[in-house]
Design an enzyme around this catalytic site. Structure first.
Site, PDB file in Angstrom:
ATOM      1  N   HIS A 168     -35.713 -68.161  47.841  1.00 56.27           N
ATOM      2  CA  HIS A 168     -35.503 -67.521  49.142  1.00 56.27           C
ATOM      3  C   HIS A 168     -34.107 -67.839  49.629  1.00 56.27           C
ATOM      4  O   HIS A 168     -33.670 -68.980  49.521  1.00 56.27           O
ATOM      5  CB  HIS A 168     -36.539 -68.048  50.149  1.00 56.27           C
ATOM      6  CG  HIS A 168     -36.289 -67.550  51.536  1.00 56.27           C
ATOM      7  ND1 HIS A 168     -36.590 -66.266  51.925  1.00 56.27           N
ATOM      8  CD2 HIS A 168     -35.726 -68.168  52.611  1.00 56.27           C
ATOM      9  CE1 HIS A 168     -36.242 -66.103  53.194  1.00 56.27           C
ATOM     10  NE2 HIS A 168     -35.712 -67.246  53.620  1.00 56.27           N
ATOM     11  N   ASP A 196     -29.918 -42.063  20.371  1.00 55.67           N
ATOM     12  CA  ASP A 196     -30.029 -40.734  20.988  1.00 55.67           C
ATOM     13  C   ASP A 196     -30.321 -39.634  19.974  1.00 55.67           C
ATOM     14  O   ASP A 196     -30.795 -38.561  20.348  1.00 55.67           O
ATOM     15  CB  ASP A 196     -28.709 -40.368  21.698  1.00 55.67           C
ATOM     16  CG  ASP A 196     -28.563 -41.053  23.046  1.00 55.67           C
ATOM     17  OD1 ASP A 196     -29.369 -41.946  23.347  1.00 55.67           O
ATOM     18  OD2 ASP A 196     -27.630 -40.688  23.790  1.00 55.67           O
ATOM     19  N   VAL A 226     -30.018 -38.217  36.064  1.00 59.32           N
ATOM     20  CA  VAL A 226     -29.273 -39.472  36.191  1.00 59.32           C
ATOM     21  C   VAL A 226     -27.769 -39.239  36.348  1.00 59.32           C
ATOM     22  O   VAL A 226     -27.128 -39.808  37.231  1.00 59.32           O
ATOM     23  CB  VAL A 226     -29.506 -40.365  34.953  1.00 59.32           C
ATOM     24  CG1 VAL A 226     -29.295 -41.802  35.307  1.00 59.32           C
ATOM     25  CG2 VAL A 226     -30.875 -40.150  34.384  1.00 59.32           C
TER      26      VAL A 226
HETATM   27  P1  FAD Z   1     -23.622 -42.842  20.922  1.00 57.06           P
HETATM   28  O1  FAD Z   1     -23.279 -43.881  21.915  1.00 57.06           O
HETATM   29  O2  FAD Z   1     -23.543 -41.419  21.339  1.00 57.06           O
HETATM   30  O3  FAD Z   1     -22.667 -43.077  19.669  1.00 57.06           O
HETATM   31  C1  FAD Z   1     -22.626 -42.238  18.588  1.00 57.06           C
HETATM   32  C2  FAD Z   1     -21.333 -42.455  17.840  1.00 57.06           C
HETATM   33  O4  FAD Z   1     -21.422 -41.801  16.580  1.00 57.06           O
HETATM   34  C3  FAD Z   1     -20.110 -41.859  18.537  1.00 57.06           C
HETATM   35  O5  FAD Z   1     -19.110 -42.832  18.640  1.00 57.06           O
HETATM   36  C4  FAD Z   1     -19.696 -40.710  17.619  1.00 57.06           C
HETATM   37  O6  FAD Z   1     -18.301 -40.497  17.614  1.00 57.06           O
HETATM   38  C5  FAD Z   1     -20.176 -41.220  16.287  1.00 57.06           C
HETATM   39  N1  FAD Z   1     -20.406 -40.168  15.279  1.00 57.06           N
HETATM   40  C6  FAD Z   1     -21.152 -39.052  15.412  1.00 57.06           C
HETATM   41  N2  FAD Z   1     -21.198 -38.368  14.258  1.00 57.06           N
HETATM   42  C7  FAD Z   1     -20.454 -39.069  13.371  1.00 57.06           C
HETATM   43  C8  FAD Z   1     -20.130 -38.887  12.016  1.00 57.06           C
HETATM   44  N3  FAD Z   1     -20.607 -37.866  11.310  1.00 57.06           N
HETATM   45  N4  FAD Z   1     -19.318 -39.796  11.427  1.00 57.06           N
HETATM   46  C9  FAD Z   1     -18.837 -40.857  12.111  1.00 57.06           C
HETATM   47  N5  FAD Z   1     -19.128 -41.084  13.394  1.00 57.06           N
HETATM   48  C10 FAD Z   1     -19.941 -40.217  14.018  1.00 57.06           C
HETATM   49  N6  FAD Z   1     -27.493 -45.342  29.041  1.00 57.06           N
HETATM   50  C11 FAD Z   1     -27.905 -46.498  29.604  1.00 57.06           C
HETATM   51  O7  FAD Z   1     -28.794 -47.148  29.042  1.00 57.06           O
HETATM   52  N7  FAD Z   1     -27.378 -46.959  30.767  1.00 57.06           N
HETATM   53  C12 FAD Z   1     -26.415 -46.277  31.432  1.00 57.06           C
HETATM   54  O8  FAD Z   1     -25.952 -46.721  32.482  1.00 57.06           O
HETATM   55  C13 FAD Z   1     -25.955 -45.054  30.883  1.00 57.06           C
HETATM   56  N8  FAD Z   1     -25.009 -44.338  31.500  1.00 57.06           N
HETATM   57  C14 FAD Z   1     -24.564 -43.179  30.938  1.00 57.06           C
HETATM   58  C15 FAD Z   1     -23.605 -42.440  31.622  1.00 57.06           C
HETATM   59  C16 FAD Z   1     -23.139 -41.253  31.088  1.00 57.06           C
HETATM   60  C17 FAD Z   1     -22.087 -40.461  31.830  1.00 57.06           C
HETATM   61  C18 FAD Z   1     -23.630 -40.805  29.830  1.00 57.06           C
HETATM   62  C19 FAD Z   1     -23.099 -39.549  29.219  1.00 57.06           C
HETATM   63  C20 FAD Z   1     -24.588 -41.525  29.151  1.00 57.06           C
HETATM   64  C21 FAD Z   1     -25.080 -42.717  29.712  1.00 57.06           C
HETATM   65  N9  FAD Z   1     -26.066 -43.462  29.088  1.00 57.06           N
HETATM   66  C22 FAD Z   1     -26.521 -44.621  29.657  1.00 57.06           C
HETATM   67  C23 FAD Z   1     -26.664 -43.044  27.809  1.00 57.06           C
HETATM   68  C24 FAD Z   1     -26.032 -43.840  26.662  1.00 57.06           C
HETATM   69  O9  FAD Z   1     -24.637 -43.632  26.666  1.00 57.06           O
HETATM   70  C25 FAD Z   1     -26.621 -43.392  25.335  1.00 57.06           C
HETATM   71  O10 FAD Z   1     -28.023 -43.487  25.381  1.00 57.06           O
HETATM   72  C26 FAD Z   1     -26.126 -44.273  24.204  1.00 57.06           C
HETATM   73  O11 FAD Z   1     -24.717 -44.224  24.118  1.00 57.06           O
HETATM   74  C27 FAD Z   1     -26.733 -43.851  22.870  1.00 57.06           C
HETATM   75  O12 FAD Z   1     -26.250 -44.682  21.870  1.00 57.06           O
HETATM   76  P2  FAD Z   1     -26.170 -44.205  20.350  1.00 57.06           P
HETATM   77  O13 FAD Z   1     -25.676 -45.392  19.613  1.00 57.06           O
HETATM   78  O14 FAD Z   1     -27.429 -43.589  19.945  1.00 57.06           O
HETATM   79  O15 FAD Z   1     -25.080 -43.037  20.320  1.00 57.06           O
HETATM   80  P1  NAI Z   2     -31.393 -35.737  32.837  1.00 55.83           P
HETATM   81  O1  NAI Z   2     -32.396 -35.338  31.841  1.00 55.83           O
HETATM   82  O2  NAI Z   2     -31.452 -37.070  33.448  1.00 55.83           O
HETATM   83  O3  NAI Z   2     -31.408 -34.707  34.050  1.00 55.83           O
HETATM   84  C1  NAI Z   2     -31.242 -33.342  33.867  1.00 55.83           C
HETATM   85  C2  NAI Z   2     -31.734 -32.648  35.111  1.00 55.83           C
HETATM   86  O4  NAI Z   2     -31.335 -31.301  35.036  1.00 55.83           O
HETATM   87  C3  NAI Z   2     -33.254 -32.666  35.237  1.00 55.83           C
HETATM   88  O5  NAI Z   2     -33.593 -33.101  36.522  1.00 55.83           O
HETATM   89  C4  NAI Z   2     -33.650 -31.218  34.992  1.00 55.83           C
HETATM   90  O6  NAI Z   2     -34.801 -30.831  35.685  1.00 55.83           O
HETATM   91  C5  NAI Z   2     -32.395 -30.490  35.484  1.00 55.83           C
HETATM   92  N1  NAI Z   2     -32.200 -29.155  34.934  1.00 55.83           N
HETATM   93  C6  NAI Z   2     -32.432 -28.734  33.673  1.00 55.83           C
HETATM   94  N2  NAI Z   2     -32.130 -27.423  33.556  1.00 55.83           N
HETATM   95  C7  NAI Z   2     -31.693 -27.009  34.778  1.00 55.83           C
HETATM   96  C8  NAI Z   2     -31.244 -25.776  35.312  1.00 55.83           C
HETATM   97  N3  NAI Z   2     -31.187 -24.682  34.563  1.00 55.83           N
HETATM   98  N4  NAI Z   2     -30.865 -25.711  36.614  1.00 55.83           N
HETATM   99  C9  NAI Z   2     -30.927 -26.822  37.406  1.00 55.83           C
HETATM  100  N5  NAI Z   2     -31.358 -28.025  36.940  1.00 55.83           N
HETATM  101  C10 NAI Z   2     -31.731 -28.112  35.657  1.00 55.83           C
HETATM  102  O7  NAI Z   2     -29.981 -35.453  32.137  1.00 55.83           O
HETATM  103  P2  NAI Z   2     -28.504 -35.919  32.513  1.00 55.83           P
HETATM  104  O8  NAI Z   2     -28.405 -36.318  33.931  1.00 55.83           O
HETATM  105  O9  NAI Z   2     -27.612 -34.860  31.995  1.00 55.83           O
HETATM  106  O10 NAI Z   2     -28.319 -37.197  31.627  1.00 55.83           O
HETATM  107  C11 NAI Z   2     -28.516 -37.146  30.211  1.00 55.83           C
HETATM  108  C12 NAI Z   2     -29.071 -38.427  29.723  1.00 55.83           C
HETATM  109  O11 NAI Z   2     -28.077 -39.440  29.729  1.00 55.83           O
HETATM  110  C13 NAI Z   2     -30.187 -38.980  30.580  1.00 55.83           C
HETATM  111  O12 NAI Z   2     -31.419 -38.410  30.236  1.00 55.83           O
HETATM  112  C14 NAI Z   2     -30.146 -40.415  30.269  1.00 55.83           C
HETATM  113  O13 NAI Z   2     -30.930 -40.637  29.129  1.00 55.83           O
HETATM  114  C15 NAI Z   2     -28.685 -40.682  29.936  1.00 55.83           C
HETATM  115  N6  NAI Z   2     -28.051 -41.355  31.072  1.00 55.83           N
HETATM  116  C16 NAI Z   2     -28.550 -42.547  31.484  1.00 55.83           C
HETATM  117  C17 NAI Z   2     -28.021 -43.192  32.560  1.00 55.83           C
HETATM  118  C18 NAI Z   2     -28.626 -44.467  33.008  1.00 55.83           C
HETATM  119  O14 NAI Z   2     -29.402 -45.041  32.272  1.00 55.83           O
HETATM  120  N7  NAI Z   2     -28.305 -44.954  34.194  1.00 55.83           N
HETATM  121  C19 NAI Z   2     -26.873 -42.657  33.288  1.00 55.83           C
HETATM  122  C20 NAI Z   2     -26.453 -41.379  32.792  1.00 55.83           C
HETATM  123  C21 NAI Z   2     -27.011 -40.784  31.714  1.00 55.83           C
END
Ligand code: FAD
Ligand code: NAI
Length: 466
Positions: free
Chosen positions: A444, A312, A183
């Site tokens: 539509h 997560d 992703v």
């Molecule tokens: P997090 O959002 O990771 O929050 C955890 C928080 O805990 C952080 O603020 C951290 O600082 C805090 N924390 C950790 N340890 C401690 C501690 N000991 N004391 C105090 N605070 C602490 N998901 C989607 O559904 N749609 C998307 O479009 C999407 N896009 C993404 C794009 C990117 C680039 C990335 C990296 C992720 C994306 N995700 C997306 C995934 C999504 O961000 C995560 O699934 C989501 O944020 C998880 O929520 P969470 O509450 O479990 O943890």
């Molecule tokens: P991902 O799990 O989506 O993709 C990782 C990819 O890396 C897989 O296709 C895997 O086969 C490949 N890979 C693993 N080891 C490799 C290697 N050694 N060489 C080449 N390819 C390799 O993980 P990604 O993109 O890092 O995102 C992490 C998570 O963040 C996602 O699983 C998703 O849960 C969350 N996320 C969600 C978004 C959304 O909902 N739109 C957007 C961005 C992140």
């Protein structure tokens, strides 16, 4: 010492939503966050900033490639002000994280900034500017995840980077090498391709997004190839080395041949790993499983009965809306309710354009489980709405039980699929049949008509417009 009914550690979508629901149900609630801003990965360095850059780069691409088709012309050169693009993203993030501050205030939740760690099962040390220990009857761990990497990669966070750095580049990369066709790699790869970078995606598996329905992987790769992204499937990366401003990446293809790549940046997007550093879980008797996740039962209860974990940091999809649902479920469970999540119905979306969205079982899963199913598929290009906007790539595919017609999975790629999938989730929550959707009126012209047409195709192969 301040006493709380619930302490939530981590303010991402899991944690802050759990805190709000606890407060709504009358529990005295504290939210502990180690960073200055609330909102976690999703709001600060995940969902929101990535969608912000996807939107900006989409506008640029439209202006560059599609405006003239619509009869829109401009004088002078179309230019990218990359700093403004990044600044706008930062402003969106700030506005959104401030919104969480407002919600905490409104719900009378105490926000404690500092690193939370367990002293025992009911006491949490919050170490920050104003360190303190609080007492909590129940705790919800929502500490999220961090980017994973490969053992031989040194992330210098300048040239060999994670998504966090890729969201705040100072310049548009010339050649972005993306390790991992999942992703993050596809969303951010598309952003920088649109802005002019050469983008090479190196994927270990034999298709991109290997966990999604294979039909979606194929169509998305086809479209992204047309956009100029280069894909190297079945390529296992073996070495990543930075020499001055150049990153050298070595991979082995499926024939065992070594392939070399050279770029100015290398984005490592091979997944994320649960984050529990500094929590001192052992002091509270909370166990971590072999995958580094906090071990939980069906009620998201850890091995210590008054401590729960969500999002997560526990098993399951790493998605913001999954974390949110779990936050609500734990809050309601604490209040004595019997909430439930159907994990099969958590939708999955990739926000490329065309968007990709799915819910329920894939064809591969149904085949593996030996379930007899039928398929109804409808191409976007057959829709009037899609032709009007020239968004003709993609399709909607509905998988339904061969005997009962119950919808088992919906997989789509096309304009606004991220929003269209909500209809499929609703239908499946109510255990609708394909015929149920087929018999509902869809306005539509809309992209949603593709869902109805796919349902018609699944029902009796009686799609009207193909
Ligand atoms: P997090 O959002 O990771 O929050 C955890 C928080 O805990 C952080 O603020 C951290 O600082 C805090 N924390 C950790 N340890 C401690 C501690 N000991 N004391 C105090 N605070 C602490 N998901 C989607 O559904 N749609 C998307 O479009 C999407 N896009 C993404 C794009 C990117 C680039 C990335 C990296 C992720 C994306 N995700 C997306 C995934 C999504 O961000 C995560 O699934 C989501 O944020 C998880 O929520 P969470 O509450 O479990 O943890
Ligand atoms: P991902 O799990 O989506 O993709 C990782 C990819 O890396 C897989 O296709 C895997 O086969 C490949 N890979 C693993 N080891 C490799 C290697 N050694 N060489 C080449 N390819 C390799 O993980 P990604 O993109 O890092 O995102 C992490 C998570 O963040 C996602 O699983 C998703 O849960 C969350 N996320 C969600 C978004 C959304 O909902 N739109 C957007 C961005 C992140």
């Amino acid at each position: 010492m301040k006493k709380y009914d619930v302490a939530v550690i981590g303010s991402g979508p899991g944690g802050y939503v759990a805190a709000i629901r606890c407060a709504q149900l009358g529990m005295k609630t504290a939210l502990v966050e180690k960073y200055n801003t609330l909102g976690g990965t999703c709001l600060n360095v995940g969902c929101i900033p990535s969608k912000s850059l996807l939107d900006s780069s989409h506008h640029y691409e439209s202006a560059q490639k599609h405006f003239s088709d619509h009869g829109i012309e401009f004088q002078g050169e179309l230019k990218i002000n990359f700093k403004q693009m990044i600044d706008r993203k930062a402003a969106v993030v700030e506005q959104t994280t401030k919104g969480v501050d407002y919600l905490m205030n409104k719900n009378k939740i105490d926000v404690l900034h500092g690193l939370g760690s367990f002293k025992d099962a009911t006491h949490i040390l919050v170490e920050g500017e104003h360190s303190q220990t609080i007492e909590a009857k129940n705790t919800i761990i929502a500490t999220g995840s961090k980017p994973a990497t490969l053992p031989f990669i040194e992330l210098d966070k300048e040239r060999v980077i994670t998504s966090t750095e890729a969201l705040k580049f100072k310049e548009i990369p010339k050649h972005l090498i993306v390790i991992g066709g999942g992703v993050i790699g596809l969303e951010l790869g598309q952003v920088y391709r649109r802005l002019g970078a050469e983008v090479s995606v190196l994927e270990y598996a034999d298709r991109i997004t290997p966990v999604m329905d294979a039909g979606l992987s194929r169509e998305l790769m086809k479209v992204m190839k047309k956009q100029g992204v280069k894909f190297y499937l079945s390529h296992g990366v073996t070495k990543v080395e930075r020499k001055a401003e150049v990153v050298h990446v070595t991979a082995t293809d499926k024939k065992g041949v070594e392939v070399n790549f050279k770029g100015d940046y290398c984005l490592v997007s091979v997944g994320r790993k649960p984050y529990t550093e500094g929590l001192n879980t052992q002091a509270a008797g909370v166990q971590i499983n072999e995958r580094g996740q906090i071990a939980v039962n069906n009620h998201l209860q850890t091995t210590t009965s008054n401590i729960y974990a969500i999002g997560d940091v526990v098993q399951g999809a790493m998605l913001a809306h999954k974390a949110e649902e779990e936050g609500v479920v734990v809050a309601e469970f604490l209040e004595g309710q019997k909430p439930h999540i159907d994990y099969n119905l958590i939708p999955n979306v990739i926000y490329t354009w065309p968007e990709v969205a799915a819910v329920g079982k894939t064809e591969e899963e149904l085949k593996k489980q030996g379930v007899a199913y039928k398929t109804g598929q409808f191409p976007m290009r057959a829709l009037g709405r899609a032709r009007a906007s020239m968004d003709i790539d993609g399709f909607v595919k509905i998988l339904a039980d061969a005997k009962t017609d119950e919808i088992l999975g919906v997989h789509m790629i096309g304009a606004r699929a991220a929003d269209l999938i909500a209809e499929a989730v609703t239908a499946m929550e109510f255990r609708a049949s394909a015929e149920d959707i087929a018999r509902m009126s869809h306005s539509h012209p809309t992209y949603a008509e593709a869902v109805k047409e796919a349902a018609l195709a699944a029902t009796e192969d009686r799609s009207i417009h193909t």
